[in-house]
Design a protein around this motif. Sequence first.
Motif, mmCIF file in Angstrom:
data_model
loop_
_atom_site.group_PDB
_atom_site.id
_atom_site.type_symbol
_atom_site.label_atom_id
_atom_site.label_comp_id
_atom_site.label_asym_id
_atom_site.label_seq_id
_atom_site.Cartn_x
_atom_site.Cartn_y
_atom_site.Cartn_z
ATOM 1 N N ARG A 1 18.459 18.670 -11.557
ATOM 2 C CA ARG A 1 18.520 19.364 -10.276
ATOM 3 C C ARG A 1 17.360 18.968 -9.375
ATOM 4 O O ARG A 1 17.542 18.645 -8.206
ATOM 5 N N LEU B 1 15.286 11.578 -16.599
ATOM 6 C CA LEU B 1 14.990 11.232 -17.989
ATOM 7 C C LEU B 1 13.595 10.643 -18.126
ATOM 8 O O LEU B 1 12.779 11.098 -18.954
ATOM 9 N N LEU B 2 13.284 9.647 -17.289
ATOM 10 C CA LEU B 2 11.988 8.981 -17.403
ATOM 11 C C LEU B 2 10.845 9.928 -17.069
ATOM 12 O O LEU B 2 9.835 9.973 -17.774
ATOM 13 N N PRO C 1 12.768 5.256 -5.921
ATOM 14 C CA PRO C 1 12.896 6.145 -7.080
ATOM 15 C C PRO C 1 11.647 6.206 -7.963
ATOM 16 O O PRO C 1 11.429 7.210 -8.642
ATOM 17 N N PHE C 2 10.852 5.126 -7.957
ATOM 18 C CA PHE C 2 9.672 5.143 -8.816
ATOM 19 C C PHE C 2 8.744 6.299 -8.441
ATOM 20 O O PHE C 2 8.188 6.990 -9.303
ATOM 21 N N SER D 1 18.284 8.695 -14.124
ATOM 22 C CA SER D 1 17.169 7.920 -14.667
ATOM 23 C C SER D 1 15.840 8.571 -14.328
ATOM 24 O O SER D 1 14.941 8.649 -15.168
ATOM 25 N N ILE D 2 15.720 9.030 -13.073
ATOM 26 C CA ILE D 2 14.471 9.673 -12.655
ATOM 27 C C ILE D 2 14.190 10.867 -13.541
ATOM 28 O O ILE D 2 13.073 11.047 -14.040
ATOM 29 N N VAL E 1 10.049 9.352 -10.074
ATOM 30 C CA VAL E 1 9.712 9.459 -11.499
ATOM 31 C C VAL E 1 8.304 10.016 -11.656
ATOM 32 O O VAL E 1 8.062 10.956 -12.428
ATOM 33 N N LEU E 2 7.359 9.453 -10.894
ATOM 34 C CA LEU E 2 5.974 9.884 -11.043
ATOM 35 C C LEU E 2 5.802 11.334 -10.587
ATOM 36 O O LEU E 2 5.056 12.095 -11.206
ATOM 37 N N GLU F 1 20.620 6.604 -10.581
ATOM 38 C CA GLU F 1 19.190 6.618 -10.270
ATOM 39 C C GLU F 1 18.603 7.999 -10.512
ATOM 40 O O GLU F 1 17.542 8.145 -11.120
ATOM 41 N N THR G 1 10.255 12.410 -19.899
ATOM 42 C CA THR G 1 9.677 11.801 -21.092
ATOM 43 C C THR G 1 8.203 11.481 -20.885
ATOM 44 O O THR G 1 7.367 11.774 -21.750
#
Lengths: 282, 294
Positions: A221, A93-94, A151-152, A90-91, A155-156, A87, A97
């Motif tokens: 990190r 990377l997304l 996790p969303f 993924s956070i 990401v934001l 997770e 990007t």
Amino acid sequence: MTEPQEVDTRELRARYPDVFDRPASARLAMPAMIVAAFAILVYGLVDLDFSPSRFFSGLSQLGWISVMMIPPDPGSSLPVYLKALGETLSIALLGTTLAALFALPVSLLAARNIVPSNILRFPVRRFLDSIRGVDTLIWALVWINVVGLGPFAGVLAIAVSDFGAFGKLFSEAIEGADQKQVEGIRASGGSALHEIRFGLLPQVLPVIAGQVLYFIESNTRSATIIGIVGAGGIGLQLAEQIRVLEWQKVSFLILMILVAVAAIDFVSSKLRFAIIGRRAVA
Amino acid sequence: MTLAVSILPEQQLAVLNAAYHQAVSRRRLRLLLGVVVFAAALVLAGFGAEVNLRTLFTYFGNFVSYFDRILTLDSGQRVWTDIGEWFWGLRKWLRMLGETLLISYVGTLIGATFAFCLNFFAAENTSPSPWLRFVVRRLLEFARTVPGIVFALIFVIAFGLGPMAGVLAIAIHSTGALGKLFSEIVENADMKPVEGIRSTGASWLSCMRFAIVPQVTAGYASYALLRFEINVREASVMGFVGAGGIGQELVVAIRKFYYSDVSAILLTIIVTVFIIDISTGWLRGRLFGREART
């Protein structure tokens, strides 16, 4: 063999007065600065409740904690931790990007050679600056209010805070690009968009790709941290295990983070060398 | 004067064209492959991070209206219509902000001191023995890689709630980061003075003191100032885990939905960070000239 010459100090003093008699301000500046720095340090230690007894009792506590951390042991929750680590990656990377995608057009607006008008550029730059002035953790808290725990939100949060950093870095890369190619495109009758597409982007893209990779690395990190406020990933597990004092699990999680960060470092530095060549990496 | 563009014979042209197309298509293929791999990684990450676009679209209005709400006072007016009401807690916040600055100052100074003591052992050219260098380097790496706030979480339990945990967390993290930078400066230092001093029969300590330190102090101070800047940001969130500073106030305001307070505290933090950035930049310029700014 020549005799050692008598040195006439008086004449030397007369000739180079600055060397022998430095003004009092120059002689006193350094000690004064040291004394001031030390005074602020002492004031700070007193103001922040540092007492030797508290320090040493804390230190012995810390010693106990480190003893209890050994050996690192995930117990039965290894699959959960691996999923959390995935997770986190993924956070990172997304988030990176997304930030890069949104920052690219905005950075064009903040670059001097694309938007010459100061009045237009200034607000864009200040906007990017103030986004950067707010820490990722704070953005995570804000996004948790908006899209809920998980996790969303992470990401934001990473996307927004990196958006500020990328906007600045990209615009600097664009400003550093060679203008001759742009002029060449213009001379052959290209429009403003053609100038950017064929004159600027080929120069700038490798630099930008390198920066994005570097940020994915450093965001691994940051992504471990934002879990602490509830935005998913391995930080969430870490904060929980620290709160319930499961020290063996804590040390295992820290080890996992260290290994993951080292692995990402390795992969991304390989990729960066492949994209921009060994010399261009600062 | 007329210019003639020489056109190669058909056969030669065809061969060259084929070679060109081949080269380009190979590069295109590689790029396409890279893009596909990257896109696959993104999709995978999307599942991993539980990305839900519908949530985003449903709640994106919330994000915009969140900023609308933090810029509105309880009375329903815009915040800037009543500055006094907006910044009602300014005195308290400034005190917390002062505490934040003190935390980062003390933490940076302690960290820089430790880094100064350790970096000579970590540098390739001055370390007395290879195994000592290995140990010190791994220690610094550990201190640098574990995020400061994780140290803070652990220290809050060991040393109790309060700024002390924050100071120590920042000090350890700075030791790691500065130790690496400092040792890199030492590795770039000129070794001739060291040889000169050693030839007079001086000890290792005197070699460091009289040959290395005079060469590197400017670089050290410059990095330490830069670190202070970073630590101010870091200290502003230490309060999230109970380690002192303005973060405490902020997290309470965000969690309890004191909307106008959130914007007021955020604004004071941003302004402080700006001021610190500008003044340390100015100080670095004054102390070391333009070159030392990296």
